[in-house]
Design an enzyme around this catalytic site. Structure first.
Site, PDB file in Angstrom:
ATOM      1  N   LYS A 136      17.336  84.644 -14.327  1.00  0.00           N
ATOM      2  CA  LYS A 136      17.231  85.244 -12.996  1.00  0.00           C
ATOM      3  C   LYS A 136      17.334  86.764 -13.076  1.00  0.00           C
ATOM      4  O   LYS A 136      16.520  87.486 -12.503  1.00  0.00           O
ATOM      5  CB  LYS A 136      18.360  84.703 -12.097  1.00  0.00           C
ATOM      6  CG  LYS A 136      18.571  85.504 -10.827  1.00  0.00           C
ATOM      7  CD  LYS A 136      19.694  84.962  -9.960  1.00  0.00           C
ATOM      8  CE  LYS A 136      21.066  85.456 -10.308  1.00  0.00           C
ATOM      9  NZ  LYS A 136      21.431  86.785  -9.807  1.00  0.00           N
ATOM     10  N   ASN A 137      18.328  87.244 -13.819  1.00  0.00           N
ATOM     11  CA  ASN A 137      18.596  88.684 -13.813  1.00  0.00           C
ATOM     12  C   ASN A 137      17.616  89.482 -14.669  1.00  0.00           C
ATOM     13  O   ASN A 137      17.689  90.701 -14.732  1.00  0.00           O
ATOM     14  CB  ASN A 137      20.052  88.958 -14.226  1.00  0.00           C
ATOM     15  CG  ASN A 137      21.004  88.501 -13.130  1.00  0.00           C
ATOM     16  OD1 ASN A 137      20.580  88.228 -12.004  1.00  0.00           O
ATOM     17  ND2 ASN A 137      22.283  88.408 -13.448  1.00  0.00           N
ATOM     18  N   CYS A 189      28.975  93.377  -0.974  1.00  0.00           N
ATOM     19  CA  CYS A 189      28.792  91.934  -0.984  1.00  0.00           C
ATOM     20  C   CYS A 189      30.121  91.320  -1.352  1.00  0.00           C
ATOM     21  O   CYS A 189      31.075  92.025  -1.635  1.00  0.00           O
ATOM     22  CB  CYS A 189      27.684  91.523  -1.933  1.00  0.00           C
ATOM     23  SG  CYS A 189      28.164  91.701  -3.617  1.00  0.00           S
ATOM     24  N   ARG A 199      30.057  97.399  -4.506  1.00  0.00           N
ATOM     25  CA  ARG A 199      28.801  97.611  -5.217  1.00  0.00           C
ATOM     26  C   ARG A 199      27.993  98.805  -4.699  1.00  0.00           C
ATOM     27  O   ARG A 199      26.893  98.653  -4.152  1.00  0.00           O
ATOM     28  CB  ARG A 199      27.970  96.331  -5.201  1.00  0.00           C
ATOM     29  CG  ARG A 199      28.709  95.204  -5.868  1.00  0.00           C
ATOM     30  CD  ARG A 199      27.950  93.910  -5.836  1.00  0.00           C
ATOM     31  NE  ARG A 199      27.020  93.778  -6.931  1.00  0.00           N
ATOM     32  CZ  ARG A 199      26.291  92.697  -7.153  1.00  0.00           C
ATOM     33  NH1 ARG A 199      26.374  91.678  -6.358  1.00  0.00           N
ATOM     34  NH2 ARG A 199      25.466  92.633  -8.173  1.00  0.00           N
ATOM     35  N   ASP A 251      29.681  87.358 -15.288  1.00  0.00           N
ATOM     36  CA  ASP A 251      29.000  86.208 -14.677  1.00  0.00           C
ATOM     37  C   ASP A 251      29.454  84.866 -15.266  1.00  0.00           C
ATOM     38  O   ASP A 251      29.033  83.813 -14.791  1.00  0.00           O
ATOM     39  CB  ASP A 251      27.473  86.350 -14.826  1.00  0.00           C
ATOM     40  CG  ASP A 251      26.926  87.485 -13.981  1.00  0.00           C
ATOM     41  OD1 ASP A 251      27.637  87.946 -13.078  1.00  0.00           O
ATOM     42  OD2 ASP A 251      25.785  87.912 -14.228  1.00  0.00           O
ATOM     43  N   ARG A 299      20.667  80.313  -5.124  1.00  0.00           N
ATOM     44  CA  ARG A 299      20.144  81.643  -5.454  1.00  0.00           C
ATOM     45  C   ARG A 299      19.924  81.784  -6.959  1.00  0.00           C
ATOM     46  O   ARG A 299      19.078  82.556  -7.386  1.00  0.00           O
ATOM     47  CB  ARG A 299      21.140  82.732  -5.012  1.00  0.00           C
ATOM     48  CG  ARG A 299      21.206  82.961  -3.528  1.00  0.00           C
ATOM     49  CD  ARG A 299      22.116  84.140  -3.230  1.00  0.00           C
ATOM     50  NE  ARG A 299      21.928  85.132  -4.271  1.00  0.00           N
ATOM     51  CZ  ARG A 299      22.913  85.809  -4.864  1.00  0.00           C
ATOM     52  NH1 ARG A 299      24.151  85.633  -4.498  1.00  0.00           N
ATOM     53  NH2 ARG A 299      22.649  86.685  -5.808  1.00  0.00           N
TER      54      ARG A 299
HETATM   55  N1  EPU Z   1      28.334 100.383  -9.692  1.00  0.00           N
HETATM   56  C1  EPU Z   1      28.636 101.609  -9.174  1.00  0.00           C
HETATM   57  N2  EPU Z   1      27.607 102.425  -8.797  1.00  0.00           N
HETATM   58  C2  EPU Z   1      26.298 102.057  -8.924  1.00  0.00           C
HETATM   59  C3  EPU Z   1      26.007 100.797  -9.477  1.00  0.00           C
HETATM   60  C4  EPU Z   1      27.045  99.980  -9.848  1.00  0.00           C
HETATM   61  O1  EPU Z   1      29.799 101.958  -9.032  1.00  0.00           O
HETATM   62  O2  EPU Z   1      25.414 102.852  -8.569  1.00  0.00           O
HETATM   63  C5  EPU Z   1      29.442  99.466 -10.076  1.00  0.00           C
HETATM   64  C6  EPU Z   1      29.429  98.189  -9.243  1.00  0.00           C
HETATM   65  O3  EPU Z   1      30.083  98.380  -8.010  1.00  0.00           O
HETATM   66  C7  EPU Z   1      30.130  97.194 -10.130  1.00  0.00           C
HETATM   67  C8  EPU Z   1      29.729  97.670 -11.527  1.00  0.00           C
HETATM   68  O4  EPU Z   1      29.247  99.008 -11.388  1.00  0.00           O
HETATM   69  O5  EPU Z   1      31.500  97.274  -9.976  1.00  0.00           O
HETATM   70  C9  EPU Z   1      28.669  96.806 -12.202  1.00  0.00           C
HETATM   71  O6  EPU Z   1      27.498  96.812 -11.440  1.00  0.00           O
HETATM   72  P1  EPU Z   1      26.044  96.733 -12.080  1.00  0.00           P
HETATM   73  O7  EPU Z   1      25.209  97.785 -11.432  1.00  0.00           O
HETATM   74  O8  EPU Z   1      26.153  96.737 -13.565  1.00  0.00           O
HETATM   75  O9  EPU Z   1      25.582  95.320 -11.605  1.00  0.00           O
HETATM   76  P2  EPU Z   1      24.270  94.931 -10.793  1.00  0.00           P
HETATM   77  O10 EPU Z   1      23.085  95.554 -11.426  1.00  0.00           O
HETATM   78  O11 EPU Z   1      24.489  95.132  -9.362  1.00  0.00           O
HETATM   79  C10 EPU Z   1      23.777  92.860 -12.318  1.00  0.00           C
HETATM   80  C11 EPU Z   1      23.557  91.404 -12.096  1.00  0.00           C
HETATM   81  C12 EPU Z   1      24.884  90.743 -11.712  1.00  0.00           C
HETATM   82  C13 EPU Z   1      25.884  90.973 -12.850  1.00  0.00           C
HETATM   83  C14 EPU Z   1      26.029  92.470 -13.102  1.00  0.00           C
HETATM   84  C15 EPU Z   1      26.939  92.808 -14.271  1.00  0.00           C
HETATM   85  C16 EPU Z   1      21.287  91.317 -11.332  1.00  0.00           C
HETATM   86  C17 EPU Z   1      20.329  91.058 -10.247  1.00  0.00           C
HETATM   87  N3  EPU Z   1      22.590  91.199 -11.045  1.00  0.00           N
HETATM   88  O12 EPU Z   1      24.246  93.372 -11.078  1.00  0.00           O
HETATM   89  O13 EPU Z   1      24.631  89.348 -11.605  1.00  0.00           O
HETATM   90  O14 EPU Z   1      27.135  90.428 -12.491  1.00  0.00           O
HETATM   91  O15 EPU Z   1      24.737  93.049 -13.375  1.00  0.00           O
HETATM   92  O16 EPU Z   1      26.508  92.185 -15.423  1.00  0.00           O
HETATM   93  O17 EPU Z   1      20.893  91.571 -12.463  1.00  0.00           O
HETATM   94  C18 EPU Z   1      24.995  87.135 -10.867  1.00  0.00           C
HETATM   95  O18 EPU Z   1      23.968  86.813 -11.473  1.00  0.00           O
HETATM   96  O19 EPU Z   1      25.799  86.284 -10.384  1.00  0.00           O
HETATM   97  C19 EPU Z   1      25.312  88.559 -10.685  1.00  0.00           C
HETATM   98  C20 EPU Z   1      26.179  89.013  -9.788  1.00  0.00           C
END
Ligand code: EPU
Length: 417
Positions: free
Chosen positions: A22-23, A117, A122, A305, A397
């Site tokens: 998915k990711n 969320c 986030r 995850d 999802r």
């Molecule tokens: N963060 C910031 N600022 C930003 C972006 C992120 O502070 O601009 C913080 C977030 O608040 C969080 C941390 O950094 O505390 C990690 O966030 P990240 O951006 O790495 O995660 P994401 O891209 O929003 C993806 C996956 C998540 C997975 C995380 C970490 C997708 C669509 N989602 O999220 O997947 O947990 O990376 O590996 O790729 C899931 O599949 O259940 C899921 C939540």
């Protein structure tokens, strides 16, 4: 309201094929907006999140055609709209991944702000920092964020945290910017490498994906290509825990063991037997389970995850375990639900202490997020009596055909509409 019902099940046995990640599929679907040719993607998981991002692409003007159950063809040659609607952004935070490609293709992108969320606030500051560094002007107003640029020029960017989404958005914008971008402290997840491989196939020039420094040389345009999405390491990990917790024996097919080394290491430490093959992993759960300590970290650390699924496993392991969540600030919502099922867990901020109990009991519980839902399914498989999980849209999802896959392994699971 739809529910998943699970009865105490025999040990899970047999084989299960893992779907595409998915990711990985979500950012790659967003990246199809970078190309004016036709892209064909294989092993795209049949999931609600994939449907949502496909709708976003269509609203922006791309043609999205589903070929088979897990294959899709996209042509974004005619995209004109630069604005993604609130209704879809609100359904899935990852829709924000279209912002980078839109900015790169059209010089403009306006997106409804993805709210906080369940698992944490986030923020998107790191994504915006990247866009700004490449020359975009950022305007924030009335729940919208807009990025505009007459010209995007490569730059050096340091991420304060190796955010997966920010790394992906920056890779996508920088691929069509002028000159070179050097991204430091980049996320190293396999899904980043998959995206970079896809962009390189389209004619991009990205080096170092999978390490913390990524160099992206911008090109004038990107072509249409075929690409197969990598296997879902979190889905694989979930079935691995399923084998360990039910004392079963599962062959998990279509998995790259290199992508889930921390999961394998922790399962070994807990006492399950893990056998690695070229594209499959067998997990045998016939030994005593022992408590361990886990700390989630960005890749190659233990994945956030997989945290909730391991929490369920540790709830019935002998002795004391600790789990520390360092990636998201509020990812312990499954704890209250597991406690309802008889688990002994105490949390303090981002740490949980788990004292193993002899067994769990069925209860009415709620899937508070996607992975929390998976942890409750695992709990239901070993709990005495019946477990009824509500809010299962979270599970849909991110897990493709989960009931069918568990039923095939001998689990007693069904859906009540
Ligand atoms: N963060 C910031 N600022 C930003 C972006 C992120 O502070 O601009 C913080 C977030 O608040 C969080 C941390 O950094 O505390 C990690 O966030 P990240 O951006 O790495 O995660 P994401 O891209 O929003 C993806 C996956 C998540 C997975 C995380 C970490 C997708 C669509 N989602 O999220 O997947 O947990 O990376 O590996 O790729 C899931 O599949 O259940 C899921 C939540």
């Amino acid at each position: 309201m739809k529910r998943i019902i699970i009865e105490k099940s025999p040990p899970l046995k047999g084989s299960v094929r893992v779907s595409g990640a998915k990711n990985s599929a979500l950012p790659i679907l967003a990246a199809t907006l970078l190309s004016s040719g036709t892209c064909r993607l294989e092993d795209v998981p049949d999931l609600n999140d994939v449907k949502i991002i496909s709708e976003v692409l269509e609203i922006l003007g791309a043609k999205v055609e589903k070929i088979g159950k897990e294959e899709v063809e996209i042509n974004a040659s005619d995209i004109r709209a630069y604005e993604a609607p609130y209704e879809l952004m609100n359904k899935m935070r990852a829709s924000f991944l279209v912002m980078g490609p839109l900015l790169a293709r059209l010089g403009r992108a306006k997106i409804a702000m993805p709210g906080g969320c369940a698992i944490g606030s986030r923020p998107i500051d790191l994504h915006l920092k990247g866009f700004k560094a490449l020359g975009a002007e950022i305007i924030m107003e009335e729940g919208f964020v807009e990025a505009k640029a007459d010209k995007l020029v490569g730059n050096e960017i340091y991420l304060d945290f190796p955010s997966v989404g920010a790394t992906q958005n920056i890779l996508m914008v920088a691929s069509l910017a002028e000159g070179e971008t050097i991204l430091q402290n980049a996320a190293m997840e396999p899904e980043i490498t998959d995206l970079a491989n896809y962009i390189n196939k389209m004619g991009g020039d990205i080096r170092g994906a999978g390490t913390s420094t990524i160099r992206i040389k911008g090109v004038n345009s990107l072509n249409g290509v075929n690409h197969q999405i990598i296997p879902d390491r979190i889905e694989a990990g979930t079935y691995m825990v399923g084998a360990a917790i039910t004392k079963g024996d599962i062959m998990i097919e279509n998995v790259l063991s290199n992508h889930i080394k921390p999961v394998i290491a922790k399962l070994n430490e807990i006492g399950a037997e893990v056998l690695e093959y070229e594209n499959s992993i067998r997990v045998i759960g016939d030994r005593e389970l022992k408590g361990v300590d886990i700390k989630t970290l960005p890749y190659p650390g233990f994945p956030t995850d997989m945290q909730s699924q391991f929490m369920t496993l540790l709830s019935v392991a002998n002795g004391k375990s600790t789990v520390e969540e360092t990636v998201f600030e509020n990812r312990f919502m499954h704890v209250d639900e597991l406690i309802k099922m008889g688990a002994n867990i105490v949390t303090n901020d981002r740490k949980a202490i788990i004292n193993g109990v002899n067994g769990l009991k069925g209860a009415k519980v709620k899937a508070t997020d996607l992975r929390a839902g998976a942890s409750l399914i695992l709990a239901g498989l070993i709990a005495d009596g019946v477990t009824e999980i509500s809010d299962i849209y979270h599970i849909d999802r991110g897990y493709s055909n989960i009931e069918e896959k568990i039923l095939n392994l001998g689990g007693k699971i069904y859906r009540r509409n």
